[in-house]
Structures are given as C-alpha cells and as structure tokens.
Scaffold this motif. Structure first.
Motif, PDB file in Angstrom:
ATOM      1  N   ASP A 326       0.812  -1.216   0.000  1.00 41.05           N
ATOM      2  CA  ASP A 326       0.000   0.000   0.000  1.00 41.05           C
ATOM      3  C   ASP A 326       0.845   1.266   0.000  1.00 41.05           C
ATOM      4  OD1 ASP A 326      -2.369  -1.442   0.004  1.00 41.05           O
ATOM      5  OD2 ASP A 326      -2.505  -1.493   2.194  1.00 41.05           O
ATOM      6  N   GLY A 327       2.095   1.161   0.470  1.00 45.10           N
ATOM      7  CA  GLY A 327       2.921   2.359   0.579  1.00 45.10           C
ATOM      8  C   GLY A 327       4.009   2.472  -0.462  1.00 45.10           C
ATOM      9  N   ILE A 328       4.227   1.447  -1.260  1.00 47.56           N
ATOM     10  CA  ILE A 328       5.337   1.446  -2.211  1.00 47.56           C
ATOM     11  C   ILE A 328       4.987   2.284  -3.437  1.00 47.56           C
ATOM     12  CG2 ILE A 328       4.651  -0.627  -3.492  1.00 47.56           C
ATOM     13  CD1 ILE A 328       7.670  -1.443  -3.352  1.00 47.56           C
ATOM     14  N   ASP A 329       5.995   2.952  -4.019  1.00 44.19           N
ATOM     15  CA  ASP A 329       5.747   3.896  -5.107  1.00 44.19           C
ATOM     16  C   ASP A 329       6.041   3.327  -6.491  1.00 44.19           C
ATOM     17  OD1 ASP A 329       8.473   3.729  -4.868  1.00 44.19           O
ATOM     18  OD2 ASP A 329       8.843   5.890  -4.755  1.00 44.19           O
ATOM     19  N   VAL A 330       6.325   2.029  -6.583  1.00 45.71           N
ATOM     20  CA  VAL A 330       6.533   1.364  -7.878  1.00 45.71           C
ATOM     21  C   VAL A 330       5.733   0.064  -7.880  1.00 45.71           C
ATOM     22  CG1 VAL A 330       8.839   2.339  -8.235  1.00 45.71           C
ATOM     23  CG2 VAL A 330       8.590   0.120  -7.082  1.00 45.71           C
ATOM     24  N   PRO A 331       5.352  -0.441  -9.067  1.00 47.08           N
ATOM     25  CA  PRO A 331       4.614  -1.701  -9.099  1.00 47.08           C
ATOM     26  C   PRO A 331       5.489  -2.884  -8.703  1.00 47.08           C
ATOM     27  CG  PRO A 331       5.122  -0.974 -11.325  1.00 47.08           C
ATOM     28  CD  PRO A 331       5.508   0.150 -10.406  1.00 47.08           C
ATOM     29  N   ILE A 332       4.915  -3.822  -7.959  1.00 48.37           N
ATOM     30  CA  ILE A 332       5.569  -5.094  -7.669  1.00 48.37           C
ATOM     31  C   ILE A 332       4.971  -6.120  -8.616  1.00 48.37           C
ATOM     32  CG2 ILE A 332       6.008  -6.877  -5.946  1.00 48.37           C
ATOM     33  CD1 ILE A 332       5.729  -4.800  -3.783  1.00 48.37           C
ATOM     34  N   ILE A 333       5.780  -6.622  -9.535  1.00 51.30           N
ATOM     35  CA  ILE A 333       5.281  -7.494 -10.591  1.00 51.30           C
ATOM     36  C   ILE A 333       5.466  -8.950 -10.192  1.00 51.30           C
ATOM     37  CG2 ILE A 333       5.545  -8.175 -13.000  1.00 51.30           C
ATOM     38  CD1 ILE A 333       6.514  -5.306 -13.536  1.00 51.30           C
ATOM     39  N   THR A 334       4.354  -9.658 -10.044  1.00 51.17           N
ATOM     40  CA  THR A 334       4.393 -11.075  -9.684  1.00 51.17           C
ATOM     41  C   THR A 334       3.868 -11.973 -10.799  1.00 51.17           C
ATOM     42  OG1 THR A 334       2.226 -10.940  -8.619  1.00 51.17           O
ATOM     43  CG2 THR A 334       4.169 -10.587  -7.222  1.00 51.17           C
ATOM     44  N   LYS A 335       3.237 -11.385 -11.795  1.00 49.33           N
ATOM     45  CA  LYS A 335       2.740 -12.148 -12.936  1.00 49.33           C
ATOM     46  C   LYS A 335       3.002 -11.359 -14.211  1.00 49.33           C
ATOM     47  CE  LYS A 335      -0.978 -14.670 -10.572  1.00 49.33           C
ATOM     48  NZ  LYS A 335      -2.425 -14.989 -10.565  1.00 49.33           N
ATOM     49  N   TYR A 336       3.396 -12.072 -15.247  1.00 50.45           N
ATOM     50  CA  TYR A 336       3.646 -11.412 -16.519  1.00 50.45           C
ATOM     51  C   TYR A 336       2.333 -10.943 -17.142  1.00 50.45           C
ATOM     52  CZ  TYR A 336       4.411 -10.662 -21.448  1.00 50.45           C
ATOM     53  OH  TYR A 336       4.409 -10.115 -22.696  1.00 50.45           O
ATOM     54  N   LYS A 337       2.334  -9.684 -17.581  1.00 48.54           N
ATOM     55  CA  LYS A 337       1.235  -9.141 -18.366  1.00 48.54           C
ATOM     56  C   LYS A 337       1.835  -8.345 -19.516  1.00 48.54           C
ATOM     57  CE  LYS A 337      -1.934  -8.626 -14.424  1.00 48.54           C
ATOM     58  NZ  LYS A 337      -2.714  -7.658 -13.592  1.00 48.54           N
ATOM     59  N   TYR A 340       3.320  -4.878 -19.145  1.00 56.86           N
ATOM     60  CA  TYR A 340       4.591  -4.654 -18.456  1.00 56.86           C
ATOM     61  C   TYR A 340       5.790  -4.707 -19.401  1.00 56.86           C
ATOM     62  CZ  TYR A 340       2.033  -5.374 -14.068  1.00 56.86           C
ATOM     63  OH  TYR A 340       1.163  -5.271 -13.018  1.00 56.86           O
ATOM     64  N   ASP A 341       5.549  -5.044 -20.678  1.00 58.79           N
ATOM     65  CA  ASP A 341       6.678  -5.201 -21.603  1.00 58.79           C
ATOM     66  C   ASP A 341       7.556  -3.960 -21.673  1.00 58.79           C
ATOM     67  OD1 ASP A 341       5.973  -7.738 -22.150  1.00 58.79           O
ATOM     68  OD2 ASP A 341       5.416  -7.430 -24.247  1.00 58.79           O
ATOM     69  N   LEU A 343       8.159  -1.905 -19.360  1.00 61.16           N
ATOM     70  CA  LEU A 343       8.917  -1.754 -18.124  1.00 61.16           C
ATOM     71  C   LEU A 343      10.187  -2.599 -18.142  1.00 61.16           C
ATOM     72  CD1 LEU A 343       6.321  -1.700 -15.189  1.00 61.16           C
ATOM     73  CD2 LEU A 343       7.802   0.151 -15.949  1.00 61.16           C
ATOM     74  N   PHE A 344      10.029  -3.899 -18.463  1.00 61.55           N
ATOM     75  CA  PHE A 344      11.233  -4.735 -18.417  1.00 61.55           C
ATOM     76  C   PHE A 344      11.619  -5.309 -19.768  1.00 61.55           C
ATOM     77  CE2 PHE A 344       8.615  -8.560 -18.102  1.00 61.55           C
ATOM     78  CZ  PHE A 344       7.603  -8.257 -17.198  1.00 61.55           C
ATOM     79  N   LYS A 345      11.493  -4.448 -20.805  1.00 60.65           N
ATOM     80  CA  LYS A 345      11.880  -4.857 -22.152  1.00 60.65           C
ATOM     81  C   LYS A 345      13.369  -5.193 -22.247  1.00 60.65           C
ATOM     82  CE  LYS A 345      12.268  -0.035 -23.707  1.00 60.65           C
ATOM     83  NZ  LYS A 345      13.732   0.024 -23.815  1.00 60.65           N
ATOM     84  N   ASP A 346      14.203  -4.456 -21.500  1.00 60.72           N
ATOM     85  CA  ASP A 346      15.639  -4.736 -21.547  1.00 60.72           C
ATOM     86  C   ASP A 346      15.974  -6.057 -20.879  1.00 60.72           C
ATOM     87  OD1 ASP A 346      16.471  -2.386 -22.922  1.00 60.72           O
ATOM     88  OD2 ASP A 346      16.154  -1.248 -21.089  1.00 60.72           O
ATOM     89  N   ASP A 347      15.222  -6.437 -19.843  1.00 56.00           N
ATOM     90  CA  ASP A 347      15.430  -7.727 -19.194  1.00 56.00           C
ATOM     91  C   ASP A 347      15.029  -8.868 -20.124  1.00 56.00           C
ATOM     92  OD1 ASP A 347      16.223  -6.719 -16.548  1.00 56.00           O
ATOM     93  OD2 ASP A 347      14.179  -5.961 -16.472  1.00 56.00           O
ATOM     94  N   LYS A 363      11.211 -17.958 -23.240  1.00 53.06           N
ATOM     95  CA  LYS A 363       9.763 -17.868 -23.057  1.00 53.06           C
ATOM     96  C   LYS A 363       9.372 -18.000 -21.591  1.00 53.06           C
ATOM     97  CE  LYS A 363       8.542 -19.514 -27.686  1.00 53.06           C
ATOM     98  NZ  LYS A 363       9.907 -19.762 -28.158  1.00 53.06           N
ATOM     99  N   GLU A 364      10.334 -18.428 -20.746  1.00 55.34           N
ATOM    100  CA  GLU A 364      10.090 -18.439 -19.294  1.00 55.34           C
ATOM    101  C   GLU A 364       9.640 -17.047 -18.829  1.00 55.34           C
ATOM    102  OE1 GLU A 364      10.463 -20.579 -16.677  1.00 55.34           O
ATOM    103  OE2 GLU A 364      11.050 -22.366 -17.781  1.00 55.34           O
ATOM    104  N   ASP A 365      10.186 -16.015 -19.480  1.00 51.38           N
ATOM    105  CA  ASP A 365       9.879 -14.649 -19.071  1.00 51.38           C
ATOM    106  C   ASP A 365       8.481 -14.205 -19.479  1.00 51.38           C
ATOM    107  OD1 ASP A 365      12.442 -14.685 -18.188  1.00 51.38           O
ATOM    108  OD2 ASP A 365      13.046 -12.826 -19.137  1.00 51.38           O
ATOM    109  N   TYR A 366       7.834 -14.990 -20.338  1.00 47.85           N
ATOM    110  CA  TYR A 366       6.517 -14.621 -20.831  1.00 47.85           C
ATOM    111  C   TYR A 366       5.394 -15.423 -20.184  1.00 47.85           C
ATOM    112  CZ  TYR A 366       8.908 -12.124 -24.597  1.00 47.85           C
ATOM    113  OH  TYR A 366       9.696 -11.268 -25.304  1.00 47.85           O
ATOM    114  N   LYS A 367       5.723 -16.302 -19.270  1.00 46.94           N
ATOM    115  CA  LYS A 367       4.685 -17.098 -18.636  1.00 46.94           C
ATOM    116  C   LYS A 367       3.721 -16.191 -17.868  1.00 46.94           C
ATOM    117  CE  LYS A 367       7.086 -21.514 -18.151  1.00 46.94           C
ATOM    118  NZ  LYS A 367       7.604 -22.531 -17.223  1.00 46.94           N
TER     119      LYS A 367
END
Length: 376
Positions: A326-337, A340-341, A343-347, A363-367
């Motif tokens: 509730d207090g964090i200022d960035v998204p915490i990504i737990t599932k690929y959507k 989000y591409d 955001l972590f396109k370089d990864d 393709k592990e990164d796209y699950k």
C-alpha cells in the motif's frame, strides 16, 4: 516484521554462499530474508552458468523468503550504479538490514570512508589526477582515498561493500549494513577445499569431479553449458556492423577504434579483451563493454528502479509484499502481463540473448505466472 536483505549473483551458488546465509540467519533467526538477485548476466559482464530461475529455486530451497531481480541494465553497470539500484529495491521493500561479505569486515571503516569522500573536492581532484595518469576508475578512487586518508580499499568485495554503504547514506535509508568476513580470496583459481570462490569454480567449470564438492547438488546439476564461440561471433557481428559504437555504455575515449582494429586479429572474447586491456581499461570493464555492445545498451540507459519484479517467494514472502504494497511507489510485478513489456523490455532482451548462448528458454519470461513458489 524484521527483514534482512542480501544482494548476490550466485554464479554459481556454492558452499561459501551457504556459509554466508547460515551466518546471517544465526544473527537474525526470526527475520524474513530477501534476495536481490543478479540474473543471467553479472556485474562483471560474465554469462551466468546458472540461469535466474534455477538460482531462484535454489535460493528458496536454502531459506530465502522473497527473491527479486535486479534489472539487467543496472546489474551490469559499474559498482556505484549497481549498488545504488540494489539498495533502492531493498529500501522500497522496507528492509531493515543488509548483510554482505567483505575482506576487511569493518563496517565502521566503510562508513568513515563515505563521510570522508562524499562531496570532497580534494578527493574528486585526486581521482581526476590518477585518471589522467592512465589508471582505471576503481584504481583511481583507491589511490585518491589513500592519499587523503591513508585508508586503502582495493579488494573487490570491500569496493562493492563501500558502494552499498554509500548508497544507503545517499538515499537516506534506514537500512543497517552488516558484514561477514570472507573466508577465501575472490581471485583464487586453485580449488583447495570445499569452500572456494565462484571465480575458481568457473575457471574449473569443465572439471566436474573437482567442482562437485564445492556446491550443493541442486546447484551442480543445474550448471549450463555456454556457447562461447557463438557469443564471440555475435559480439564480432555487432562490432563490424554498428557504426555508432561510441554511443554504447562504457565505450569511451575512442576505444571503439582499437576494438574495430583488433576484432579481426583474435578468435575468442578472452583474446579480444587481452588485446584491448590496459592500465586504464580493466579486464572486467572491457568484458562489460562487450556485453553492452551486444545488448546495444546506450550511455543514456535507465538507472531508475521503476518496478520490482518478483522471481520467487514462499508464504513469508507473500507477507513481505502484503506489508508494504500500500505504501510502495513502484509496481511489484508477480505475474507477466503484456502491459509490463515496456517496463522490463531490456530484461526480456537480455533473456533472449542468453537463450542464444545457452539452452535457456527465454519464453520463461513470458509465462502468465512467473512465481517460483515453495511451501513454508
């Protein structure tokens, strides 16, 4: 809720890392443990012999509660950006302690150095002096510090530990740094017992009988073969075809001309590095430079932490996320959507590159679910 952070590349995860984690857990036996993990490519420009998902599974097996990834661009940066990015992640996760290994095992000395060097014009001038003498940046910093304080910090883990402490200070974090003394030398190449450096394991990576006892079975069984010839050829192609190498991160002072000249005189990456290496350009800096040439990472790359990507967690890890979401200022990504591409396109690009030189499936990164979860 007491939270302890560790920053690690685990290339590969070995008995020394188990010792480090056990010692940390002795200090904080009731705490939750967070790992900021360096993924498929490391800060020194190495190709990891364990992929990030295998590292995550092993980390959870040995007692971490939450594993998050340090973004590729930051994890392959110079020590100051690398440390700052990792500390910012831990700070956003409201971590209480950072535990790291160091040669000196002297946190108070590291704090003193930060106080001495921050915004110190004499220190900055001396750094420039040594740079003009032809020394690389880390060596120039070490010599400048010694000139103004008689303190010498030149061991690799001390250098990184100093940047952790500096980052904590500069972002005004409440994280408390804790040191555990290293039990072996980082640069050692000979394996003498079952606790040795990751460098010595990588140096002897093809001698399976020799390295087997230096790491847990789960780590040993997941070591990947790296297609070094392919890696060299991909880099060679980029050097030949990219007319703007000077725009790439770490490619400075016209060194691209020497790279273009020497690329046809060598047959592998190590030979190329040795041809370019000088007092000014260290082996590791050139190794990072070549990785950035391959990944087309430019000098204006993003150094901000604008998301936190979870690679793995257990029941306690879920509690950590719930306590701060509730207090964090960035998204915490737990599932690929798909959203989000950007955001972590370089990864994802780094994962695709990694798949070209190992048996990794990018393709592990796209699950849809990227969580590697264990029961607690």
């Amino acid at each position: 809720m007491k939270k302890v952070g560790i920053i690690a590349e685990y290339n590969p995860f070995h008995n020394g890392h188990i010792y480090h984690l056990k010692e940390a857990k002795k200090m904080f036996n009731d705490a939750y443990f967070i790992l900021v993990l360096i993924g498929n490519f490391t800060q020194r420009g190495d190709i990891s012999v364990l992929n990030k998902w295998d590292k995550t599974s092993i980390a959870l097996e040995y007692g971490y509660d939450l594993v998050v990834e340090l973004p590729f661009n930051i994890s392959t940066s110079s020590a100051n950006y690398y440390a700052k990015g990792a500390i910012e992640i831990l700070n956003k996760l409201e971590c209480d302690y950072l535990v790291f290994g160091s040669e000196s095992n002297d946190v108070e000395m590291l704090k003193e150095v930060v106080n001495i060097t921050n915004n110190n014009k004499e220190y900055e001038n001396k750094i420039r002096h040594y740079l003009n003498e032809g020394y690389n940046y880390p060596k120039s910093c070490s010599l400048a510090l010694n000139d103004i304080s008689s303190i010498m910090i030149d061991k690799p883990n001390d250098v990184l530990a100093l940047e952790y402490v500096r980052a904590i200070y500069n972002i005004n974090s409440n994280i408390k740094p804790i040191s555990i003394k290293r039990t072996n030398k980082y640069h050692e190449e000979e394996i003498l017992n079952n606790i040795t450096s990751a460098s010595s394991i990588r140096k002897n990576i093809n001698n399976k009988c020799l390295i087997k006892n230096t790491m847990p079975t789960s780590s040993f069984n997941k070591i990947r073969d790296i297609k070094l010839n392919d890696y060299f050829n991909y880099i060679k192609y980029e050097i030949i075809t990219n007319d703007n190498l000077n725009e790439i991160l770490d490619v400075d002072e016209g060194i691209e001309n020497k790279i273009r000249k020497e690329i046809f005189n060598v047959s592998n990456v190590d030979e190329l590095i040795m041809k370019i290496k000088s007092k000014r350009y260290s082996y590791n800096r050139i190794k990072r430079m070549l990785l950035h040439i391959l990944s087309k990472t430019k000098k204006d790359y993003n150094t901000k932490i604008n998301y936190i990507r979870v690679l793995g967690l257990n029941h306690n890890g879920k509690k950590i996320i719930k306590s701060i979401k509730d207090g964090i200022d960035v998204p915490i990504i737990t599932k690929y959507k798909k959203e989000y591409d950007s955001l972590f396109k370089d990864d994802i690009k780094a994962s695709k590159l990694y798949s070209l030189i190992t048996d990794y499936d990018y393709k592990e990164d796209y699950k849809s679910s990227i969580i590697k979860e264990t029961k607690n």
